[in-house]
Design a protein around this motif. Structure first.
Motif, PDB file in Angstrom:
ATOM      1  N   ILE A  59     -46.549  -4.178 -16.707  1.00 36.83           N
ATOM      2  CA  ILE A  59     -46.416  -3.203 -17.796  1.00 36.83           C
ATOM      3  C   ILE A  59     -46.119  -1.790 -17.289  1.00 36.83           C
ATOM      4  CG2 ILE A  59     -47.816  -4.555 -19.400  1.00 36.83           C
ATOM      5  CD1 ILE A  59     -50.067  -2.419 -18.898  1.00 36.83           C
ATOM      6  N   GLU A  60     -46.242  -1.562 -15.997  1.00 36.18           N
ATOM      7  CA  GLU A  60     -45.869  -0.248 -15.462  1.00 36.18           C
ATOM      8  C   GLU A  60     -44.386  -0.180 -15.125  1.00 36.18           C
ATOM      9  OE1 GLU A  60     -49.887   1.544 -13.547  1.00 36.18           O
ATOM     10  OE2 GLU A  60     -48.700   0.287 -12.232  1.00 36.18           O
ATOM     11  N   LYS A  61     -43.801  -1.325 -14.798  1.00 39.10           N
ATOM     12  CA  LYS A  61     -42.378  -1.354 -14.426  1.00 39.10           C
ATOM     13  C   LYS A  61     -41.479  -1.760 -15.589  1.00 39.10           C
ATOM     14  CE  LYS A  61     -43.106  -2.271  -9.532  1.00 39.10           C
ATOM     15  NZ  LYS A  61     -44.283  -3.049  -9.180  1.00 39.10           N
ATOM     16  N   ASP A  62     -42.056  -2.435 -16.584  1.00 36.60           N
ATOM     17  CA  ASP A  62     -41.290  -2.971 -17.709  1.00 36.60           C
ATOM     18  C   ASP A  62     -41.781  -2.321 -19.000  1.00 36.60           C
ATOM     19  OD1 ASP A  62     -40.232  -4.518 -19.793  1.00 36.60           O
ATOM     20  OD2 ASP A  62     -40.451  -6.405 -18.696  1.00 36.60           O
ATOM     21  N   LYS A  63     -41.048  -1.298 -19.452  1.00 41.67           N
ATOM     22  CA  LYS A  63     -41.490  -0.536 -20.635  1.00 41.67           C
ATOM     23  C   LYS A  63     -41.536  -1.409 -21.892  1.00 41.67           C
ATOM     24  CE  LYS A  63     -42.139   3.435 -18.722  1.00 41.67           C
ATOM     25  NZ  LYS A  63     -43.281   3.105 -17.857  1.00 41.67           N
ATOM     26  N   GLU A  64     -40.590  -2.332 -22.021  1.00 44.81           N
ATOM     27  CA  GLU A  64     -40.594  -3.202 -23.203  1.00 44.81           C
ATOM     28  C   GLU A  64     -41.817  -4.102 -23.204  1.00 44.81           C
ATOM     29  OE1 GLU A  64     -36.802  -5.152 -23.587  1.00 44.81           O
ATOM     30  OE2 GLU A  64     -35.774  -3.217 -23.603  1.00 44.81           O
ATOM     31  N   ALA A  65     -42.203  -4.581 -22.024  1.00 46.46           N
ATOM     32  CA  ALA A  65     -43.411  -5.406 -21.921  1.00 46.46           C
ATOM     33  C   ALA A  65     -44.644  -4.578 -22.277  1.00 46.46           C
ATOM     34  CB  ALA A  65     -43.544  -5.989 -20.521  1.00 46.46           C
ATOM     35  N   ALA A  66     -44.661  -3.309 -21.853  1.00 48.87           N
ATOM     36  CA  ALA A  66     -45.795  -2.430 -22.161  1.00 48.87           C
ATOM     37  C   ALA A  66     -45.923  -2.238 -23.672  1.00 48.87           C
ATOM     38  CB  ALA A  66     -45.627  -1.089 -21.469  1.00 48.87           C
ATOM     39  N   ILE A  67     -44.791  -2.050 -24.347  1.00 50.60           N
ATOM     40  CA  ILE A  67     -44.800  -1.886 -25.805  1.00 50.60           C
ATOM     41  C   ILE A  67     -45.271  -3.177 -26.473  1.00 50.60           C
ATOM     42  CG2 ILE A  67     -43.293  -1.594 -27.826  1.00 50.60           C
ATOM     43  CD1 ILE A  67     -41.595   0.308 -25.929  1.00 50.60           C
ATOM     44  N   ARG A  68     -44.759  -4.320 -25.996  1.00 51.60           N
ATOM     45  CA  ARG A  68     -45.149  -5.619 -26.544  1.00 51.60           C
ATOM     46  C   ARG A  68     -46.654  -5.844 -26.376  1.00 51.60           C
ATOM     47  NH1 ARG A  68     -40.940  -7.839 -24.287  1.00 51.60           N
ATOM     48  NH2 ARG A  68     -42.072  -8.789 -22.581  1.00 51.60           N
ATOM     49  N   LYS A  69     -47.169  -5.520 -25.196  1.00 49.42           N
ATOM     50  CA  LYS A  69     -48.605  -5.703 -24.956  1.00 49.42           C
ATOM     51  C   LYS A  69     -49.413  -4.859 -25.937  1.00 49.42           C
ATOM     52  CE  LYS A  69     -52.498  -4.906 -22.022  1.00 49.42           C
ATOM     53  NZ  LYS A  69     -53.331  -4.171 -22.963  1.00 49.42           N
ATOM     54  N   LYS A  70     -48.989  -3.607 -26.147  1.00 48.18           N
ATOM     55  CA  LYS A  70     -49.703  -2.727 -27.099  1.00 48.18           C
ATOM     56  C   LYS A  70     -49.726  -3.324 -28.500  1.00 48.18           C
ATOM     57  CE  LYS A  70     -49.751   2.082 -25.692  1.00 48.18           C
ATOM     58  NZ  LYS A  70     -48.745   2.582 -24.758  1.00 48.18           N
ATOM     59  N   GLU A  71     -48.619  -3.960 -28.885  1.00 48.95           N
ATOM     60  CA  GLU A  71     -48.545  -4.565 -30.222  1.00 48.95           C
ATOM     61  C   GLU A  71     -49.454  -5.791 -30.318  1.00 48.95           C
ATOM     62  OE1 GLU A  71     -44.369  -5.293 -30.541  1.00 48.95           O
ATOM     63  OE2 GLU A  71     -43.928  -3.237 -31.170  1.00 48.95           O
ATOM     64  N   LEU A  72     -49.604  -6.522 -29.210  1.00 50.05           N
ATOM     65  CA  LEU A  72     -50.388  -7.761 -29.200  1.00 50.05           C
ATOM     66  C   LEU A  72     -51.876  -7.523 -28.950  1.00 50.05           C
ATOM     67  CD1 LEU A  72     -47.927  -9.829 -27.014  1.00 50.05           C
ATOM     68  CD2 LEU A  72     -48.438 -10.268 -29.422  1.00 50.05           C
ATOM     69  N   ASP A  73     -52.190  -6.444 -28.224  1.00 52.09           N
ATOM     70  CA  ASP A  73     -53.554  -6.219 -27.757  1.00 52.09           C
ATOM     71  C   ASP A  73     -53.974  -4.790 -28.070  1.00 52.09           C
ATOM     72  OD1 ASP A  73     -55.979  -6.392 -26.421  1.00 52.09           O
ATOM     73  OD2 ASP A  73     -55.105  -6.107 -24.438  1.00 52.09           O
TER      74      ASP A  73
END
Length: 79
Positions: free
Chosen positions: A36-50
């Protein structure tokens, strides 16, 4: 039993993320690993899920597990 779908949201430096990766590797279970530090889209997705901050955040067959917990992972893999 079919292969479980496992997704890990974590970071490269987090020791519990590494433990989660090692857990699934030790069982021969493939997983998708998002940093989530290297992949901004993954970071956004994680925030939406968790709603909570912190890693690892693991999804096993659609079931969300916050943090590192072998027992929770085992239970989700049984379902």
């Amino acid at each position: 039993k079919k292969n479980p779908e496992v997704i890990i949201y974590g970071t490269s430096w987090c020791p519990y993320c590494q433990k989660a990766r090692d857990f699934f590797r030790s069982k021969g279970i493939d997983f998708v690993d998002y940093d989530i530090e290297k992949d901004k889209e993954a970071a956004i997705r994680k925030k939406e899920l968790d709603a909570k901050s912190g890693v690892p955040f693991v999804i096993i067959n659609g079931r969300s597990i916050h943090g590192f917990s072998e027992s929770a992972y085992e239970r989700a893999l049984q379902e």
